[in-house]
Design a protein around this motif. Sequence first.
Motif, PDB file in Angstrom:
ATOM      1  N   SER A 258       0.838  -1.205   0.000  1.00  0.00           N
ATOM      2  CA  SER A 258       0.000   0.000   0.000  1.00  0.00           C
ATOM      3  C   SER A 258       0.867   1.246   0.000  1.00  0.00           C
ATOM      4  CB  SER A 258      -0.937  -0.010   1.213  1.00  0.00           C
ATOM      5  OG  SER A 258      -1.840  -1.097   1.138  1.00  0.00           O
ATOM      6  N   LEU A 259       1.929   1.233   0.832  1.00  0.00           N
ATOM      7  CA  LEU A 259       2.840   2.372   0.852  1.00  0.00           C
ATOM      8  C   LEU A 259       3.481   2.596  -0.522  1.00  0.00           C
ATOM      9  CD1 LEU A 259       4.666   2.069   4.290  1.00  0.00           C
ATOM     10  CD2 LEU A 259       2.885   3.693   3.635  1.00  0.00           C
ATOM     11  N   LEU A 262       0.934   4.118  -2.865  1.00  0.00           N
ATOM     12  CA  LEU A 262       0.729   5.531  -2.578  1.00  0.00           C
ATOM     13  C   LEU A 262       1.910   6.389  -3.050  1.00  0.00           C
ATOM     14  CD1 LEU A 262      -0.851   5.397   0.998  1.00  0.00           C
ATOM     15  CD2 LEU A 262      -1.959   6.147  -1.117  1.00  0.00           C
ATOM     16  N   GLU A 263       3.124   5.876  -2.870  1.00  0.00           N
ATOM     17  CA  GLU A 263       4.323   6.633  -3.313  1.00  0.00           C
ATOM     18  C   GLU A 263       4.308   6.852  -4.819  1.00  0.00           C
ATOM     19  OE1 GLU A 263       9.209   6.296  -3.101  1.00  0.00           O
ATOM     20  OE2 GLU A 263       7.929   4.628  -2.445  1.00  0.00           O
ATOM     21  N   SER A 265       1.619   6.876  -6.672  1.00  0.00           N
ATOM     22  CA  SER A 265       0.436   7.651  -7.057  1.00  0.00           C
ATOM     23  C   SER A 265       0.643   9.135  -6.830  1.00  0.00           C
ATOM     24  CB  SER A 265      -0.782   7.181  -6.276  1.00  0.00           C
ATOM     25  OG  SER A 265      -1.055   5.820  -6.533  1.00  0.00           O
ATOM     26  N   LEU A 266       1.369   9.491  -5.772  1.00  0.00           N
ATOM     27  CA  LEU A 266       1.573  10.898  -5.434  1.00  0.00           C
ATOM     28  C   LEU A 266       2.795  11.416  -6.193  1.00  0.00           C
ATOM     29  CD1 LEU A 266       0.914  10.751  -1.585  1.00  0.00           C
ATOM     30  CD2 LEU A 266      -0.617  11.617  -3.361  1.00  0.00           C
ATOM     31  N   LEU A 273      -4.255  13.656  -3.079  1.00  0.00           N
ATOM     32  CA  LEU A 273      -5.041  12.446  -3.349  1.00  0.00           C
ATOM     33  C   LEU A 273      -6.144  12.347  -2.301  1.00  0.00           C
ATOM     34  CD1 LEU A 273      -5.234   9.891  -5.115  1.00  0.00           C
ATOM     35  CD2 LEU A 273      -3.826   8.727  -3.415  1.00  0.00           C
ATOM     36  N   LEU A 275      -9.215  10.167  -0.834  1.00  0.00           N
ATOM     37  CA  LEU A 275      -9.729   8.799  -0.790  1.00  0.00           C
ATOM     38  C   LEU A 275     -10.724   8.666   0.361  1.00  0.00           C
ATOM     39  CD1 LEU A 275      -6.392   6.828  -1.286  1.00  0.00           C
ATOM     40  CD2 LEU A 275      -8.169   7.211  -3.000  1.00  0.00           C
ATOM     41  N   PHE A 281      -7.944   0.870  -1.315  1.00  0.00           N
ATOM     42  CA  PHE A 281      -6.581   1.290  -1.630  1.00  0.00           C
ATOM     43  C   PHE A 281      -5.759   1.547  -0.364  1.00  0.00           C
ATOM     44  CE2 PHE A 281      -3.449   4.436  -3.115  1.00  0.00           C
ATOM     45  CZ  PHE A 281      -2.835   3.653  -4.075  1.00  0.00           C
ATOM     46  N   ILE A 282      -6.448   2.091   0.691  1.00  0.00           N
ATOM     47  CA  ILE A 282      -5.753   2.398   1.939  1.00  0.00           C
ATOM     48  C   ILE A 282      -6.230   1.558   3.108  1.00  0.00           C
ATOM     49  CG2 ILE A 282      -5.266   4.765   1.233  1.00  0.00           C
ATOM     50  CD1 ILE A 282      -7.630   5.657   2.957  1.00  0.00           C
TER      51      ILE A 282
END
Length: 344
Positions: A258-259, A262-263, A265-266, A273, A275, A281-282
């Motif tokens: 997940s981390l 996210l890395e 995606s951002l 972002l 959510l 996703f999280i």
Amino acid sequence: MRKSTFLIPVIVIVAVAIWSSLFVVDEREKALVLQFGQIKQVREEPGLGFKLPIIQEVVKYDDRILSLDTATIEVTPADDRRLVVDAFARYRISDVVQFRQAVGVGGLRAAEDRLQSIMNAQIREVLGADQVTSDRILSAERGELARRIRDSARESAQGLGLDVVDVRLKQTNLPQQNLEATFARMRAEREREAADEIARGNEAAQRVRAIADRTVVETLSDAERDAQITRGEADAERNRIYAEAYGDSPDFFSFYRSLSALEQSLQAESSTLVLAPDSPFIQPLFDAIRADGLDRAEAGLMSPDDLRDRAPERTPSEELPDEVRERLEEDVEAETETEDGAGG
């Protein structure tokens, strides 16, 4: 007195007669004593000679080797390529009696005219003979052709009392119109040879380029193959590590994935972002950090003082600029003084 007057003219006449009867032959000359055109005496040796005065005369001829430059003539060799020939001859008077009988009173001028005719005839005959081409005339064989001309001219000149010592071809050129055509042909041949050389050079260059391109392709292919093999081995090792990590701790593996998501995606272009809390996703993040029994804990209301006491002490970050950190410290001191004043 009368006797002396008579003797003086006689002595003078005798002296003149004796003087006119003497002649000198130089070592470079030959002499003929002629009487009414008839040869009476031949002197080929140098020295003093005698002749009858008045009725006899002395004709002298040069005994040295003489030079004759022939006129430029055109000849046609066996290959029908016309040539302009300029020659010269070296000759000498070998038989002075025969020479006198052949040329008469014309002397050397008449002899050279006749010798030039002989030379022209022999040049045309020798250079125009069979098997004699322009290439032979223009090559080193021209010396042999000149000797043939000399031998033929010597035989013909013997009737003039002359001995042809040597014959040389000074210049052997093409006529002007043929010369220009020859130059054009030579220029075309040189251009053709240059084009052949350029073509061979381009062919060799193409071979070198093809070999170099093939080497580059083979090298890149081998490098790409090795890189793919390395990537495949690395991916296999990564998957193995992931599999071991997933097998040992599924929650940690889900949290880590997940981390990573996210890395990625951002990005810099989209750093925000939004959510939902129950987003898949999280969800692993919250599942991993949720403490056991948190949802069963009873949370009561707390006073502001208790919350302030439990709040951690605020310490400005060292990474902040000095001005901002000093301003924050002053705000904290002001709040503290205010709280102390209110409490007092």
